[in-house]
Each structure stands twice: as structure tokens, then as C-alpha cells.
Design an enzyme around this catalytic site. Sequence first.
Site, PDB file in Angstrom:
ATOM      1  N   ILE A  14     -43.129 -22.588  40.407  1.00  0.00           N
ATOM      2  CA  ILE A  14     -42.878 -21.489  39.475  1.00  0.00           C
ATOM      3  C   ILE A  14     -41.655 -21.725  38.597  1.00  0.00           C
ATOM      4  O   ILE A  14     -41.380 -20.938  37.689  1.00  0.00           O
ATOM      5  CB  ILE A  14     -42.729 -20.144  40.230  1.00  0.00           C
ATOM      6  CG1 ILE A  14     -41.621 -20.220  41.279  1.00  0.00           C
ATOM      7  CG2 ILE A  14     -44.049 -19.734  40.864  1.00  0.00           C
ATOM      8  CD1 ILE A  14     -41.384 -18.911  42.020  1.00  0.00           C
ATOM      9  N   MET A  19     -31.725 -29.940  38.450  1.00  0.00           N
ATOM     10  CA  MET A  19     -31.167 -30.061  39.784  1.00  0.00           C
ATOM     11  C   MET A  19     -32.141 -29.675  40.885  1.00  0.00           C
ATOM     12  O   MET A  19     -31.935 -30.045  42.039  1.00  0.00           O
ATOM     13  CB  MET A  19     -29.898 -29.200  39.899  1.00  0.00           C
ATOM     14  CG  MET A  19     -28.803 -29.593  38.915  1.00  0.00           C
ATOM     15  SD  MET A  19     -27.325 -28.602  39.108  1.00  0.00           S
ATOM     16  CE  MET A  19     -26.800 -29.164  40.725  1.00  0.00           C
ATOM     17  N   ASP A 137     -23.534 -20.090  39.030  1.00  0.00           N
ATOM     18  CA  ASP A 137     -24.512 -20.334  37.960  1.00  0.00           C
ATOM     19  C   ASP A 137     -25.075 -19.014  37.427  1.00  0.00           C
ATOM     20  O   ASP A 137     -26.285 -18.804  37.398  1.00  0.00           O
ATOM     21  CB  ASP A 137     -25.637 -21.237  38.466  1.00  0.00           C
ATOM     22  CG  ASP A 137     -26.460 -21.846  37.330  1.00  0.00           C
ATOM     23  OD1 ASP A 137     -25.980 -21.843  36.180  1.00  0.00           O
ATOM     24  OD2 ASP A 137     -27.580 -22.328  37.596  1.00  0.00           O
TER      25      ASP A 137
END
Length: 325
Positions: A14, A19, A137
Site C-alpha cells: 500500500i 527507506m 518524520d
Amino acid sequence: MRTLGGRYQLVHRIGWGGMSEVWRGHDQVLDRPVAVKIMAPAVEGTLGEAGVELIRAEARSAARLAHPNVAGVHDFGTSPAPGRRDVPYIVMELVEGQTLGQHLALGRLDWRIGVRICAEVAAALAAAHAEQVVHRDIKPANVMLTPSGAKVLDFGIAAAVGAPEPDPDGPVMGTPAYVAPERFEGCPATPASDMFGLGSLLYHCLAGRVPWTTRSHTELIHAQRYWDPEPLPRVDGLPPEVLDLCFRCLRRDPAERPTALVAALLLAEAVDARVYVPLADIDPATPAWDQGAIDEPTYHRNSGARNHDQWHTRPTEHAPRHAAE
């Protein structure tokens, strides 16, 4: 179908990035859908055993978080891979909906919606920071919008406050447009670096673009270090304290940025929303940012001297205007 750990069946992919890749999975033991994040082979190959153990420790830290605006971490494991080390994976709550990034791709949001979303993201960060966990992040793609509110995804790559990168010589974890400038100078992730990401997120919601638009990541890093953010377009009805908070989150000096707790409460009040924050951890002393706001107000509510288009000025040397996200 591939099964990890004898338990997590991978159904279909999905999402993916440089990374990692994320799969919709099925937990065969508890009979429930899950999200499974697998480290990309290129990243996994640079970590070594110490790096895998560090990711395991980070997953354990993230799993302690129980908050309505956080997508929970359920499990961590490693899976055998032909010809290379075992690949680490993280099992997370599967959140259905659209990401904030998908909505922003259609243009800027109504300011009330954007502020409410960022209040919930700030509340999630406040809960994490109270547990000494930083996200690393914060970006639109990691915020899922659901009928019950915003959910912050990807706490699986979270770290303990001040923890070093798994590979100090490798790339900085995060998306450049939302990464605090001190992170590119080798400083560890801190709550203040998460707050820079929140400021970029709030700015993006209000302006429909990131605070600095440049031609490359190299120019972006330079702009964050030496230039003020570009002025926001006029947003009718936007409370000045929200504007003030946004630009304080984007300060170069981490000590001048607000805490997630302060940001969550201020943003929620601006739109009359309710957020869950760890009030038991409030320090009765005045935080440095609060004192700075008292001593050096950036915006005067009743002053006509500044408007959104005059909020910040920048050097006459302008970079070409291309979004670097």
C-alpha cells in the site's frame, strides 16, 4: 502470500519509499488487519546487527504510546531473506482513510480544518515527547485523516530523545522539506526538531506549499539555514496567535520553538477543538518559548503594521520557485 514470523500474512503493498515499504497484512493469530512496514533492502544492508537492535528498541519505545491521534505499533520482528541478513519489520495499526498529503495535493485547506488537524498532530507529539520519544518524520504523508480525527503514522521509526542515527554516516531520516536544519548538521533528533516539522506542516496547510521553495534539496538546506520562510498568503480570519506559532516553530534555534503541548493547546483553542494531552507532565515553570513570546511578541493583535504578506522578509537573492518536497 508471504507470511512473516509465521503470523503476519502480506496481502498487498500500500506504500513505498526510499527507506521502506508498507503492506496491508493480516494477523492470523488475532484475525485482524494490520499494516506491516518492511525495511528496504538498501537501508537494511547498511544497519548491521547493532542497527537492527536499535530499530527494535525504537519500536518498543513507540509501542508504549497509547493516544487517539497515534497509529499504534503492535509488534517487531525479523524475517529471513535469501542472500542477506534477516530483514526487520514493524507491525502497526492499519488506519483507513486518505493522507493529509493527498488532500494538500488538491490545494491548501480551509484554515480551520488545517489548524484542527495540526492541533491533533501536536497532541500526538506531546504524548510521544512525554514518553521521551521523537517521531523524526512529521510530514503530510504520515498524517492519516479519518472520521474520528487525524492519526500520526510511522512511529515505527521513532527514536528515543537524543538517540543517534543507526548509521551516522548515512542519510538523515525524514523528508527534507520538513526536517529541522540542525539535523543536517549532525544533531540528534529532539522534540524541537519534531516541532520544526509541525511548523512546516501547519504552513503547508495554510499556504498550500512548503515554507521554502527551491530547485533542489541542497538549496533547500541552504535556505532553511540562512533565509526566513516565504511570506504566507493572506488568510482571512486566521488568528494572529496561530500565525505566530507557525513561524516560531520554524525558528532556526531549536530553543526558540514551542513545545508540542503548548502548540496543541493553542491550536485547539483557536478552532474550539478538544485534544488529549498529557497534562500531568506540565511543568509549573514558564517554558523558554512562553517567556520569549511575552518578551518579544512577533505579532500585535491590534496593529495594522503587519499583515500576512509582510510577515517575514528575506534577502533580495531569491532561489527559483520550485517546490522541494
